[in-house]
Scaffold this active site. Structure first.
Site, PDB file in Angstrom:
ATOM      1  N   HIS A 121      -3.596   4.615   4.456  1.00  0.00           N
ATOM      2  CA  HIS A 121      -4.722   3.669   4.478  1.00  0.00           C
ATOM      3  C   HIS A 121      -5.935   4.290   3.785  1.00  0.00           C
ATOM      4  O   HIS A 121      -6.562   3.685   2.931  1.00  0.00           O
ATOM      5  CB  HIS A 121      -5.064   3.294   5.917  1.00  0.00           C
ATOM      6  CG  HIS A 121      -6.359   2.548   6.048  1.00  0.00           C
ATOM      7  ND1 HIS A 121      -6.529   1.275   5.556  1.00  0.00           N
ATOM      8  CD2 HIS A 121      -7.551   2.906   6.572  1.00  0.00           C
ATOM      9  CE1 HIS A 121      -7.778   0.882   5.795  1.00  0.00           C
ATOM     10  NE2 HIS A 121      -8.414   1.850   6.399  1.00  0.00           N
ATOM     11  N   TYR A 179       3.509   5.410  11.854  1.00  0.00           N
ATOM     12  CA  TYR A 179       3.786   4.002  12.124  1.00  0.00           C
ATOM     13  C   TYR A 179       4.699   3.304  11.124  1.00  0.00           C
ATOM     14  O   TYR A 179       5.014   2.136  11.295  1.00  0.00           O
ATOM     15  CB  TYR A 179       2.471   3.221  12.272  1.00  0.00           C
ATOM     16  CG  TYR A 179       1.520   3.372  11.096  1.00  0.00           C
ATOM     17  CD1 TYR A 179       1.674   2.632   9.941  1.00  0.00           C
ATOM     18  CD2 TYR A 179       0.455   4.271  11.164  1.00  0.00           C
ATOM     19  CE1 TYR A 179       0.805   2.762   8.877  1.00  0.00           C
ATOM     20  CE2 TYR A 179      -0.433   4.423  10.098  1.00  0.00           C
ATOM     21  CZ  TYR A 179      -0.250   3.663   8.957  1.00  0.00           C
ATOM     22  OH  TYR A 179      -1.115   3.804   7.897  1.00  0.00           O
ATOM     23  N   ARG A 238       0.868  -1.177   0.000  1.00  0.00           N
ATOM     24  CA  ARG A 238       0.000   0.000   0.000  1.00  0.00           C
ATOM     25  C   ARG A 238       0.902   1.223   0.000  1.00  0.00           C
ATOM     26  O   ARG A 238       1.451   1.588   1.027  1.00  0.00           O
ATOM     27  CB  ARG A 238      -0.864  -0.045   1.266  1.00  0.00           C
ATOM     28  CG  ARG A 238      -2.036   0.920   1.282  1.00  0.00           C
ATOM     29  CD  ARG A 238      -2.590   1.058   2.703  1.00  0.00           C
ATOM     30  NE  ARG A 238      -1.777   1.965   3.491  1.00  0.00           N
ATOM     31  CZ  ARG A 238      -1.667   1.921   4.817  1.00  0.00           C
ATOM     32  NH1 ARG A 238      -2.310   1.014   5.526  1.00  0.00           N
ATOM     33  NH2 ARG A 238      -0.899   2.788   5.450  1.00  0.00           N
TER      34      ARG A 238
HETATM   35  C1  TPP Z   1     -15.093  -5.498  11.136  1.00  0.00           C
HETATM   36  C2  TPP Z   1     -14.250  -4.291  10.929  1.00  0.00           C
HETATM   37  N1  TPP Z   1     -13.368  -3.925  11.874  1.00  0.00           N
HETATM   38  C3  TPP Z   1     -12.619  -2.828  11.727  1.00  0.00           C
HETATM   39  C4  TPP Z   1     -12.720  -2.064  10.607  1.00  0.00           C
HETATM   40  C5  TPP Z   1     -11.871  -0.799  10.451  1.00  0.00           C
HETATM   41  N2  TPP Z   1     -10.897  -1.000   9.389  1.00  0.00           N
HETATM   42  C6  TPP Z   1     -11.125  -0.541   8.146  1.00  0.00           C
HETATM   43  S1  TPP Z   1      -9.936  -0.994   7.089  1.00  0.00           S
HETATM   44  C7  TPP Z   1      -9.063  -1.779   8.295  1.00  0.00           C
HETATM   45  C8  TPP Z   1      -7.782  -2.463   7.947  1.00  0.00           C
HETATM   46  C9  TPP Z   1      -7.965  -3.455   6.859  1.00  0.00           C
HETATM   47  O1  TPP Z   1      -6.741  -4.017   6.516  1.00  0.00           O
HETATM   48  P1  TPP Z   1      -6.608  -5.058   5.341  1.00  0.00           P
HETATM   49  O2  TPP Z   1      -7.609  -6.151   5.495  1.00  0.00           O
HETATM   50  O3  TPP Z   1      -5.200  -5.453   5.272  1.00  0.00           O
HETATM   51  O4  TPP Z   1      -7.034  -4.242   4.035  1.00  0.00           O
HETATM   52  P2  TPP Z   1      -6.347  -2.927   3.435  1.00  0.00           P
HETATM   53  O5  TPP Z   1      -7.041  -1.760   4.050  1.00  0.00           O
HETATM   54  O6  TPP Z   1      -4.907  -2.984   3.728  1.00  0.00           O
HETATM   55  O7  TPP Z   1      -6.635  -2.971   1.970  1.00  0.00           O
HETATM   56  C10 TPP Z   1      -9.722  -1.673   9.510  1.00  0.00           C
HETATM   57  C11 TPP Z   1      -9.226  -2.220  10.783  1.00  0.00           C
HETATM   58  C12 TPP Z   1     -13.653  -2.458   9.639  1.00  0.00           C
HETATM   59  N3  TPP Z   1     -13.849  -1.768   8.510  1.00  0.00           N
HETATM   60  N4  TPP Z   1     -14.402  -3.564   9.818  1.00  0.00           N
END
Ligand code: TPP
Ligand code: MG
Lengths: 459, 327
Positions: A354, A363, A350
């Protein structure tokens, strides 16, 4: 309402007029300053060094062989070695490695743009197809940069950038047939592009005018799913339905490295394995789940998880569009031919924050980003195309021009995208209607109409 | 934090967590991104740096895992304070909360205690995408075994979190995220009120508004606006949703004869419905009007560009007051 609304003053005493408001800038981090430090410029492709393909001295150029992808061998792909963190490109020198030094990660195009071979996954694309992949990636990156800019200008409340993940998304998206079905997260703008979803449609929910906003069956591209991991189960169920129908379509479920920790994702693996569902689990391991590195989610390379469920898992260089396309094609082919699910871990990065609300300087280090910049998915394909003389200046200029036109169209359409009328919040809650909704809708309409300054928007 | 320092709610909660971590080695803070990042709202900012990764724990991305392991830690004598990143993301943990956390004490005939605090930033008004603006308190209040509180100002945020962590029962601590970074208010002075006591924050004679969390500010604005119109409105900050301090509400309604309950959550089967039923029972002969509710509709939380219309803002609260006064 039980009381005559004329009993009340006819203007809003709050003094708040029904003016179109700008969506507040905050979501994931309500107040924290966002970092502008990450350049999300679309110009990166243009900065491509012409010599990129010639600088990687270690890569041996091998003529592309037409070895067809072997379906059943996917199981063997995981290397015996435990090393989880083999950085992309480390083992690229071996053209066709034997079983012993088979690389952990499938790669067909080195970061320097050299074609290499893999024993299990081959690809042989014509010039037109190669140029098409390049165009897809450049346009996707440009769209993404435009959306980021629109967020900065207040036109969007939030934007999750896919910068750096173009190859993972275009390579997998282009492996699909129209009758296949996609279940995305919230970041699959490149896959949406491949499915023919109009990019402007992706912006509605981030502008705050809807909570999804497209017909999933229009392009067999399901709505974005924000709750992490949920869609993996939907994809599996959809695939179970395809199998019941005796159809030969496949389903692909996208999710991130963080999502692999969710129960829903684990359960989807179980169901898919038990029912031999025609689903491809496509995990974009972009190394981060907001601020948490992959080590917070797993102690084994993610692709190895599949083994425990009884289906193959493969790690592919997620910044290598050719490898992603080859591996996803093989996975989709397995699904079509009744061989069941497969997990593809696209090892990528990425490059940006985020979301636009995030500040990654809190971080992670710039060094890390820089090391991945050297593996840029667009630059490496361009280096290859140039070295093979498959593109000329006219072609590259035409892509730039097309990007500009598309970006302009996106800008214009977002700026004229209307806010939904307030009454729309009562729409489409039930397919068959609901008495309470009807009652509250009528009450709210009477309330809204009772203000002297009610304008069109309130109706 | 020096007593009396002026802090916004987010910082008051940060100070409260810091205090709890200092006072009790068994307190651990856990959740997604709570460590290095300090949480997406920066509520846990700096805590991992000062207390280490063993006590301020970045967890895998799994809410059921977070609450389920917090239960295990509590069984082992720890006092976990978990953060759910946003209201809409608590549901993967709903099973652990409802079937396990809420009932374990009773099932063990009182032999074990579950001092788990679940902090949830909730409610809307921040222009977010879906699942980031919901008010699910009623979904938890319906479950016996859980205590549910929600502060509306910095001082309460500080003290109530201390009390929630000290409490031997599971407490769901709903934080009004739209108020996180409002203006600083004095924190840490005086003697804290009991955790589940409602507070009369403005006295009045014509009508009572019962509010909590993010709607307290709106209720005060409505009382101001009403005063200009010659109406004297009393405002209650309920502070606790389970239990609800019906005595304080009753005493107020016996004085004013009218009650309007305001919350962001949908009114259908919401906390306002429970309050209306109980207060009607307790105050039937004092009531000049039915207890009215102003809140969310029976609709999914709408997209950001219409959330103002969905939320019980000043005009809708004043409308509720008008309707109650018209009886
Ligand atoms: C059930 C849930 N918990 C927390 C979140 C908050 N949240 C949004 S994106 C994220 C991280 C996701 O990481 P990843 O699965 O690696 O996907 P990326 O964003 O890196 O594409 C979090 C914790 C959420 N959307 N849904
Ligand atoms: Mg990730």
């Amino acid at each position: 309402m039980t009381v005559d609304s004329t009993a009340r003053a006819t203007t809003r005493r709050s003094g708040v007029k029904r003016t179109t408001k700008k969506t507040a800038s905050n979501t994931e981090t309500a107040t924290a300053a966002t970092s502008e430090g990450q350049s999300t410029g679309a110009g990166a492709a243009a900065k491509s060094t012409k010599s990129a393909g010639k600088t990687g001295g270690t890569a041996r150029k091998t003529p592309a062989k037409k070895a067809p992808a072997k379906k059943a061998t996917a199981k063997k792909a995981p290397a015996k070695k435990a090393a989880a963190k083999a950085p992309a490109g480390k083992k690229r020198a071996a053209a066709v490695p034997g079983e012993a030094d088979r690389p952990e990660m499938v790669q067909l195009l080195t970061p320097e743009g050299q074609r290499v071979e893999h024993p299990d996954y081959a690809i042989d694309l014509g010039a037109e197809e190669l140029r098409g992949l390049y165009r897809d990636m450049v346009l996707t990156r440009r769209f993404d940069a435009e959306a980021t800019a629109l967020q900065r200008q207040g036109e969007l409340g939030l934007w999750p950038s896919l910068l750096g993940q173009e190859a993972a998304q275009i390579g997998s998206g282009r492996a699909l047939r129209p009758d296949d079905y996609v279940f995305p997260t919230y970041r699959e703008h490149g896959v949406a592009w491949c499915r023919g979803v109009d990019p402007t449609q992706l912006l509605g929910m981030f502008r705050g005018v809807n909570n999804g906003g497209w017909d999933p069956n229009g392009n067999n591209f399901h709505l974005y799913t924000i709750v992490i991991g949920s869609q993996a189960l939907h994809a599996t169920g959809y695939a179970m339905g395809i199998a019941k129908d005796g159809a030969d379509s496949a389903v692909i479920a996208y999710f991130g490295d963080g999502a692999t920790s969710q129960g829903d994702v684990a359960e989807s693996f179980t169901f898919a394995a038990v029912y031999n569902a025609p689903v491809v689990f496509f995990c974009q391991n972009n190394q981060w789940a907001i601020s948490e590195p992959t080590e917070r989610q797993t102690r084994v390379p993610l692709y190895q998880r599949a083994q425990g469920y009884g289906f193959p898992g493969v790690r592919v260089d997620g910044n290598d569009v050719l490898a992603v396309l080859a591996v996803t094609r093989a996975a989709v082919e397995r699904a079509r031919t009744g061989e069941g699910p497969m997990l593809v871990e696209a090892f990528t990065y990425r490059m940006g924050a985020h979301t636009t609300s995030d500040d990654p300087t809190r971080y992670r280090s710039d060094d890390e980003r820089e090391s991945w910049e050297a593996k840029d998915p667009i630059l490496r394909l361009r280096a290859y195309l140039e070295a093979e003389q498959l593109v000329d200046d006219a072609f590259l200029a035409s892509i730039d021009e097309e990007s500009d036109t598309m970006a302009k169209r996106v800008r214009e359409s977002i700026r004229t995208m209307p806010d939904p009328p307030a009454m729309s919040m009562f729409d489409n809650i039930y397919a068959d209607g609901h008495a309470l909704v009807d009652e509250e809708r009528a009450q709210y309409a009477a309330y809204a109409a009772s203000f002297a300054d009610t304008d069109e928007e309130g109706r | 934090m020096a007593p009396g320092e002026k802090l916004p709610i987010a910082k008051a909660i940060n100070s409260s967590l810091r205090k709890a971590l200092e006072n009790d080695p068994k307190v651990v803070v856990m959740g997604e991104d709570v460590g290095k990042l300090g949480g997406v709202f920066r509520v846990t900012d700096g805590l991992q740096k000062d207390f280490g990764e063993d006590r301020v724990i970045d967890t895998p991305l799994a809410e059921s895992g977070i609450v389920g392991t917090a239960i295990g830690l509590a069984l082992r004598g720890y006092r976990p304070v978990v953060e759910i990143q946003f209201d809409g993301f608590v549901f993967p943990a709903y099973d652990q909360i409802v079937t396990q956390l809420a009932k374990m004490h009773a099932r063990a005939l009182g032999k074990i205690k579950l001092p788990v605090v679940i902090r949830i930033p909730y409610a809307g008004g921040i222009g977010a995408v879906e699942h980031h603006s919901e008010s699910p308190e009623a979904l938890f209040a319906h479950v016996a075994g859980l205590k549910i509180v929600t502060p509306a100002n910095s001082s309460d945020a500080y003290w109530m979190l201390q009390q929630a962590i000290e409490c031997d029962d599971p407490v769901i601590f709903f934080e009004p995220k739209s108020r996180y970074w409002g203006k600083g208010e004095e924190v840490g002075r005086g003697i804290p009120a009991p955790l589940h006591r409602a507070r009369v924050i403005r006295e009045g004679t014509d009508l009572t508004i019962a509010s909590y969390g993010p709607t307290v500010r709106t209720a005060l604005q409505a009382a101001d606006a009403s005063a200009e119109e010659g109406r004297s409105v009393e405002v209650l900050d309920l502070r606790s949703i389970s239990p609800i301090d019906f005595d304080t509400i009753q005493a107020s309604v016996e004085r004013t004869g009218r009650l309007v309950v305001v919350h962001e959550a949908p009114v259908f089967f919401g906390s306002g419905a429970e309050i209306a039923a109980r207060i009607t029972e307790r105050c039937f002969y004092h009531l000049e009007a039915p207890v009215l509710r102003v809140g969310g509709f029976h609709a999914p939380y709408p997209p950001a560009r219409v959330e103002e219309e969905y939320l019980p803002g000043l005009d809708r609260v004043l409308d509720g007051i008008d309707r109650a006064m018209a009886y």
